[in-house]
Design a protein around this motif. Structure first.
Motif, mmCIF file in Angstrom:
data_model
loop_
_atom_site.group_PDB
_atom_site.id
_atom_site.type_symbol
_atom_site.label_atom_id
_atom_site.label_comp_id
_atom_site.label_asym_id
_atom_site.label_seq_id
_atom_site.Cartn_x
_atom_site.Cartn_y
_atom_site.Cartn_z
ATOM 1 N N ALA A 53 -3.805 -4.055 -1.725
ATOM 2 C CA ALA A 53 -2.457 -4.467 -1.322
ATOM 3 C C ALA A 53 -1.439 -4.034 -2.365
ATOM 4 C CB ALA A 53 -2.409 -5.982 -1.134
ATOM 5 N N ILE A 54 -0.351 -3.431 -1.911
ATOM 6 C CA ILE A 54 0.705 -3.057 -2.841
ATOM 7 C C ILE A 54 1.454 -4.323 -3.269
ATOM 8 C CG2 ILE A 54 0.935 -0.735 -1.873
ATOM 9 C CD1 ILE A 54 3.446 -1.714 -0.395
ATOM 10 N N PRO A 55 2.182 -4.278 -4.396
ATOM 11 C CA PRO A 55 2.844 -5.490 -4.918
ATOM 12 C C PRO A 55 3.724 -6.202 -3.894
ATOM 13 C CG PRO A 55 2.916 -3.745 -6.550
ATOM 14 C CD PRO A 55 2.360 -3.124 -5.309
ATOM 15 N N ILE A 70 5.699 -4.625 -11.883
ATOM 16 C CA ILE A 70 5.641 -4.243 -10.471
ATOM 17 C C ILE A 70 5.766 -2.737 -10.281
ATOM 18 C CG2 ILE A 70 8.118 -4.499 -9.997
ATOM 19 C CD1 ILE A 70 7.214 -5.951 -7.352
ATOM 20 N N GLU A 71 6.492 -2.050 -11.179
ATOM 21 C CA GLU A 71 6.651 -0.602 -11.035
ATOM 22 C C GLU A 71 5.338 0.138 -11.242
ATOM 23 O OE1 GLU A 71 7.404 -1.639 -15.337
ATOM 24 O OE2 GLU A 71 7.837 -2.462 -13.359
ATOM 25 N N HIS A 72 4.391 -0.524 -11.962
ATOM 26 C CA HIS A 72 3.065 0.066 -12.163
ATOM 27 C C HIS A 72 2.005 -0.615 -11.298
ATOM 28 C CE1 HIS A 72 4.838 1.347 -16.212
ATOM 29 N NE2 HIS A 72 4.635 2.452 -15.523
ATOM 30 N N GLY A 73 2.462 -1.466 -10.381
ATOM 31 C CA GLY A 73 1.531 -2.082 -9.443
ATOM 32 C C GLY A 73 0.960 -3.411 -9.874
ATOM 33 N N THR A 74 1.532 -4.030 -10.903
ATOM 34 C CA THR A 74 0.959 -5.276 -11.428
ATOM 35 C C THR A 74 1.903 -6.459 -11.240
ATOM 36 O OG1 THR A 74 -0.313 -4.072 -13.098
ATOM 37 C CG2 THR A 74 0.022 -6.415 -13.477
ATOM 38 N N VAL A 75 1.350 -7.556 -10.727
ATOM 39 C CA VAL A 75 2.092 -8.813 -10.628
ATOM 40 C C VAL A 75 1.172 -9.932 -11.093
ATOM 41 C CG1 VAL A 75 3.547 -8.041 -8.724
ATOM 42 C CG2 VAL A 75 1.362 -9.183 -8.234
ATOM 43 N N ILE A 76 1.763 -11.078 -11.393
ATOM 44 C CA ILE A 76 0.973 -12.268 -11.728
ATOM 45 C C ILE A 76 1.181 -13.296 -10.624
ATOM 46 C CG2 ILE A 76 0.749 -14.229 -13.299
ATOM 47 C CD1 ILE A 76 1.393 -12.374 -15.599
ATOM 48 N N VAL A 77 0.077 -13.749 -10.065
ATOM 49 C CA VAL A 77 0.121 -14.760 -9.009
ATOM 50 C C VAL A 77 -0.236 -16.115 -9.614
ATOM 51 C CG1 VAL A 77 -1.052 -15.606 -6.947
ATOM 52 C CG2 VAL A 77 -0.375 -13.208 -7.091
ATOM 53 N N ARG A 78 0.607 -17.090 -9.362
ATOM 54 C CA ARG A 78 0.314 -18.471 -9.758
ATOM 55 C C ARG A 78 -0.306 -19.167 -8.552
ATOM 56 N NH1 ARG A 78 -0.323 -20.737 -14.272
ATOM 57 N NH2 ARG A 78 0.664 -22.672 -13.573
ATOM 58 N N PHE A 79 -1.536 -19.657 -8.737
ATOM 59 C CA PHE A 79 -2.246 -20.265 -7.617
ATOM 60 C C PHE A 79 -3.085 -21.426 -8.111
ATOM 61 C CE2 PHE A 79 -5.777 -20.724 -4.656
ATOM 62 C CZ PHE A 79 -5.143 -20.658 -3.426
ATOM 63 N N GLU A 85 -3.618 -11.999 -12.826
ATOM 64 C CA GLU A 85 -2.981 -10.686 -12.814
ATOM 65 C C GLU A 85 -3.629 -9.858 -11.708
ATOM 66 O OE1 GLU A 85 -1.812 -8.593 -16.571
ATOM 67 O OE2 GLU A 85 -3.284 -7.115 -15.847
ATOM 68 N N ILE A 86 -2.830 -9.390 -10.790
ATOM 69 C CA ILE A 86 -3.332 -8.588 -9.670
ATOM 70 C C ILE A 86 -2.679 -7.213 -9.731
ATOM 71 C CG2 ILE A 86 -3.560 -8.404 -7.170
ATOM 72 C CD1 ILE A 86 -3.347 -11.418 -6.977
ATOM 73 N N THR A 87 -3.507 -6.190 -9.780
ATOM 74 C CA THR A 87 -3.024 -4.819 -9.858
ATOM 75 C C THR A 87 -3.502 -4.036 -8.642
ATOM 76 O OG1 THR A 87 -3.062 -4.876 -12.274
ATOM 77 C CG2 THR A 87 -2.976 -2.707 -11.234
ATOM 78 N N THR A 88 -2.578 -3.313 -8.043
ATOM 79 C CA THR A 88 -2.932 -2.476 -6.896
ATOM 80 C C THR A 88 -3.823 -1.325 -7.350
ATOM 81 O OG1 THR A 88 -0.801 -3.015 -5.881
ATOM 82 C CG2 THR A 88 -1.976 -1.103 -5.005
ATOM 83 N N PHE A 89 -4.839 -0.980 -6.530
ATOM 84 C CA PHE A 89 -5.661 0.193 -6.832
ATOM 85 C C PHE A 89 -4.721 1.354 -7.144
ATOM 86 C CE2 PHE A 89 -8.898 -1.272 -3.341
ATOM 87 C CZ PHE A 89 -9.287 -2.325 -4.141
ATOM 88 N N ARG A 90 -4.983 2.069 -8.233
ATOM 89 C CA ARG A 90 -4.050 3.135 -8.590
ATOM 90 C C ARG A 90 -4.752 4.230 -9.378
ATOM 91 N NH1 ARG A 90 -0.980 -0.581 -13.145
ATOM 92 N NH2 ARG A 90 -2.166 0.153 -14.928
ATOM 93 N N SER A 91 -4.143 5.381 -9.385
ATOM 94 C CA SER A 91 -4.554 6.467 -10.266
ATOM 95 C C SER A 91 -3.374 6.762 -11.173
ATOM 96 C CB SER A 91 -4.944 7.718 -9.468
ATOM 97 O OG SER A 91 -3.823 8.231 -8.768
ATOM 98 N N GLU A 92 -3.642 7.301 -12.349
ATOM 99 C CA GLU A 92 -2.583 7.532 -13.338
ATOM 100 C C GLU A 92 -2.678 8.954 -13.866
ATOM 101 O OE1 GLU A 92 -2.758 2.924 -15.017
ATOM 102 O OE2 GLU A 92 -3.567 4.568 -16.220
#
Length: 407
Positions: A53-55, A70-79, A85-92
């Motif tokens: 899932a994208i951010p 978020i620009e690199h695909g990373t957000v923090i979810v409070r649950f 920390e949730i990061t979208t599958f990505r290549s760099e």
């Protein structure tokens, strides 16, 4: 291979997060250090997730989301009271600043995401059922206790030279060895450490000296000529050899500084703090430890040392003194604590004679630095049992030491 997710509370708590993401049609996996440590058998820390899932989709799925990267695909979810920390599958690709990728592309395959990780032991994922996704033979590396770069080690270290320090740090923490080609890349690319922020190097250097296998890690730093890339060390090569006398873990940078300042007094605590860009708290703690070590070196362990040593620095003092004097730090720590229970007073407020009492018997004497010095003298005499902590006895001593009306 399968991991029993139920045996790890942190994974159990994060399972609803994965299930909620999957309920919206996306994939999600456990990744990172928690997975590695679970497979090794160590206590796990923070749980990180990777998702297809994208951010923006994560923002829709969860109520409390912090867009930290978020620009690199990373957000923090409070649950449920926890942060993930949730990061979208990505290549760099492209790392002109030796840290951040110039280009990030979101991908749909967890294996592509794992390909960007630093070492094979960190390129492993777990699904919600505990099934292992291990495209780079990280499990084999764990079994053989090897630190091996994912893919080409020269490319991995070129992307982010801090990975060189991370490799050495993992040696110290895990007791692993470094795979041959990865080690060759470290030896050839050590100079890249000078291209990254010293604060980042400091974090890894500190962790390296906290590991149980720090002796092996220090040897690698020496063999790969990494010490000459560090502040202070590059100007004082003798410190390389002094580092080799550290035989058991230190507790943090304040202890590290205290140890090396004692070995090489011409480099001050201020110099260490400034060049390594350390906090004021670290600098102050280092001063406290160093003062205790200097006193111990001249006087041994006595009431006055224990009285002046802040309780929070007892363990630090014991570790540094233990290394410097090849003594058992645990026993030294116990001796300090035992002596602390016998102190006549534990702080100046408990002194039977205070500044106001001094003013009462010397009303004509102007206030000044002499007051603090005298009270310090009284503290020492009471703590050392040269004087009883009795108002009249202290008053009599003060009157003889500095009779009213005389300078």
């Amino acid at each position: 291979m399968k991991v029993n997710i139920k045996s790890f509370l942190a994974f159990q708590k994060a399972l609803p997060v994965i299930k909620r993401i999957e309920s919206h049609g996306f994939q999600a996996f456990f990744v990172g250090g928690a997975v590695r440590d679970a497979l090794i058998g160590r206590q796990i820390g923070d749980v990180d997730l990777a998702s297809s899932a994208i951010p923006e989709k994560i923002l829709d799925i969860f109520e409390k989301v912090i867009p930290v990267g978020i620009e690199h695909g990373t957000v923090i979810v409070r649950f449920d009271g926890e942060s993930y920390e949730i990061t979208t599958f990505r290549s760099e690709s492209g790392y002109q600043d030796y840290r951040h990728p110039d280009k990030v592309e979101f991908v749909s395959d967890i294996k592509e995401d794992l390909a960007r990780r630093d070492f094979t032991i960190n390129a492993i994922a777990l699904d919600k059922n505990g099934d292992v996704i291990d495209p780079f033979e990280g499990l084999q590396a764990i079994e053989s206790k090897k630190i091996q770069a994912v893919g080409n080690p020269y490319e991995r270290f070129e992307e982010d030279p801090l990975r060189i320090m991370r490799a050495v740090r993992f040696v110290s923490q895990l007791g692993y060895t470094i795979e041959e080609e990865t080690m060759a890349a470290i030896q050839q690319q050590g100079m890249l450490l000078e291209k990254i922020a010293v604060e980042r190097v400091a974090i890894e250097f500190e962790k390296m000296l906290q590991g149980e296998a720090l002796v092996q890690a220090i040897d690698i730093c020496d063999d790969a000529s990494l010490f000459c890339r560090f502040p202070i060390f590059r100007d004082y090569p003798d410190l390389f050899h002094q580092a080799k006398t550290i035989t058991f873990p230190l507790g943090g940078f304040a202890e590290i500084i205290s140890y090396f300042v004692f070995r090489l007094p011409e480099v001050s605590i201020e110099d260490w703090s400034r060049q390594w860009k350390l906090s004021k708290q670290v600098k102050n703690d280092a001063k406290g430890i160093n003062e205790a070590i200097q006193y111990y070196d001249s006087n041994g362990l006595d009431e006055w040392l224990v009285y002046q040593l802040p309780e929070k620095l007892i363990s630090s003092f014991a570790r540094v003194a233990g290394i410097l004097y090849t003594r058992d730090p645990d026993r030294l720590k116990e001796n300090v604590k035992k002596l602390r229970t016998t102190l006549v007073i534990t702080n100046r407020r408990e002194l039977a004679f205070q500044a106001k009492d001094l003013f009462d018997i010397t009303p004509q004497k102007p206030k000044g630095p002499w007051i603090g010095k005298l009270l310090k003298t009284l503290e020492k005499k009471v703590v050392s049992r040269e004087l009883r902590n009795d108002y009249n006895e202290i008053k009599e001593w003060v009157s003889k030491w500095n009779p009213p009306g005389k300078d």
